[in-house]
Enzyme design. Structure first.
Site, short mmCIF file in Angstrom:
data_model
loop_
_atom_site.label_atom_id
_atom_site.label_comp_id
_atom_site.label_asym_id
_atom_site.label_seq_id
_atom_site.Cartn_x
_atom_site.Cartn_y
_atom_site.Cartn_z
N PRO A 58 55.80 33.19 42.69
CA PRO A 58 56.79 32.62 43.63
C PRO A 58 57.95 33.39 43.44
O PRO A 58 58.52 33.50 42.57
CB PRO A 58 56.87 31.37 43.35
N ASN A 59 58.61 33.66 44.51
CA ASN A 59 60.01 34.26 44.79
C ASN A 59 60.44 35.64 44.14
O ASN A 59 61.55 36.15 44.35
CB ASN A 59 61.13 33.18 43.99
N ARG A 79 67.92 38.14 45.12
CA ARG A 79 67.81 37.08 44.45
C ARG A 79 68.82 37.07 43.12
O ARG A 79 68.01 37.90 42.18
CB ARG A 79 66.46 36.54 44.41
N TYR A 131 67.94 39.27 37.94
CA TYR A 131 66.71 40.30 38.47
C TYR A 131 66.94 41.43 38.79
O TYR A 131 65.91 42.33 39.04
CB TYR A 131 66.02 39.59 39.26
N ASN A 185 53.24 38.60 36.16
CA ASN A 185 54.60 37.63 36.28
C ASN A 185 54.32 36.56 37.18
O ASN A 185 54.52 36.59 38.56
CB ASN A 185 55.97 38.66 36.74
N ALA A 196 58.14 31.05 38.11
CA ALA A 196 58.21 29.84 37.56
C ALA A 196 56.87 29.37 37.42
O ALA A 196 56.89 28.21 36.45
CB ALA A 196 58.84 28.85 38.60
N GLU A 242 51.69 39.17 29.93
CA GLU A 242 52.81 38.44 30.98
C GLU A 242 54.11 39.20 30.92
O GLU A 242 54.60 39.69 29.74
CB GLU A 242 52.75 37.19 30.47
N HIS A 254 58.35 39.09 32.23
CA HIS A 254 59.34 38.31 32.82
C HIS A 254 60.37 39.18 32.98
O HIS A 254 60.75 40.04 31.67
CB HIS A 254 59.67 37.21 32.08
N ARG A 301 68.10 31.37 28.94
CA ARG A 301 68.50 30.64 30.16
C ARG A 301 68.07 29.23 29.85
O ARG A 301 68.39 28.95 29.00
CB ARG A 301 67.36 31.44 31.29
C1 DQA Z 1 60.60 35.15 35.76
C2 DQA Z 1 61.40 33.99 35.23
C3 DQA Z 1 61.07 32.65 35.65
O1 DQA Z 1 61.70 31.60 34.97
C4 DQA Z 1 61.46 32.53 37.10
O2 DQA Z 1 61.19 31.25 37.48
C5 DQA Z 1 61.09 33.63 37.98
C6 DQA Z 1 61.09 34.82 37.34
C7 DQA Z 1 61.47 36.45 35.40
O3 DQA Z 1 60.68 37.57 35.81
O4 DQA Z 1 62.43 36.58 34.47
O5 DQA Z 1 60.68 33.32 39.10
O6 DQA Z 1 59.51 35.03 35.83
#
Ligand code: DQA
Length: 149
Positions: A11-12, A19, A24, A75, A78, A99, A101, A108
């Site tokens: 997501p996102n 964003r 990011y 990735n 959340a 994984e 990030h 954070r």
């Molecule tokens: C993330 C870190 C997560 O905590 C966050 O919710 C994201 C992006 C990252 O790539 O740093 O959506 O996975």
């Protein structure tokens, strides 16, 4: 046959670039994907990239990887912090996974420090920006190659 990797984003992540750029960066999702594809070509890897804002679609994509991929780079966004279903899907398909990030989740909010995914993956790449995806491709190819020797 080329080494095949499924790159999955939760997501996102489609909104990166606009964003929270302090976390990011400013590259768009499409730019990052182009970078991943160029690196994949260089490494002789076939890569398919998928993003979804829906947990179930991500789980379906993990299941689908079982039919063609040698490894997964994920990735989960959340979902990393709370989705037992994504974790179970990774365990179920038994493909080696890394994984990623983009941001340094440890610098954070408290809730981001825990990933319930991390115990079922080979390793994590955290806080190295979108280059984390490129490093993950290289790393997972090496890990799988080494395990075949
Ligand atoms: C993330 C870190 C997560 O905590 C966050 O919710 C994201 C992006 C990252 O790539 O740093 O959506 O996975």
């Amino acid at each position: 046959m080329a080494f095949q990797i499924s790159v999955l984003n939760g997501p996102n992540l489609n909104l990166i670039g606009s964003r929270e750029p302090d976390f990011y960066g400013r590259e768009s999702y499409d730019e990052v994907n182009r970078k991943i594809k160029v690196k994949a070509l260089e490494l002789g890897i076939e890569v398919r990239i998928f993003q979804s804002n829906h947990e179930g679609e991500l789980i379906d994509a993990i299941h689908d990887a079982r039919n063609w991929a040698d490894a997964i780079i994920i990735n989960p966004g959340a979902l990393s912090h709370y989705s037992y279903a994504v974790r179970d899907a990774l365990t179920a398909v038994r493909l080696p996974a890394i994984e990623v990030h983009i941001s340094n989740v440890h610098a954070r909010e408290e809730f981001r420090r825990v990933s319930i995914i991390s115990p079922v993956v080979i390793g994590q790449i955290v806080g190295l920006g979108t280059n984390g995806y490129l490093l993950a491709m290289q790393a997972i190819q090496q890990v799988v190659d080494a395990s075949h020797r």
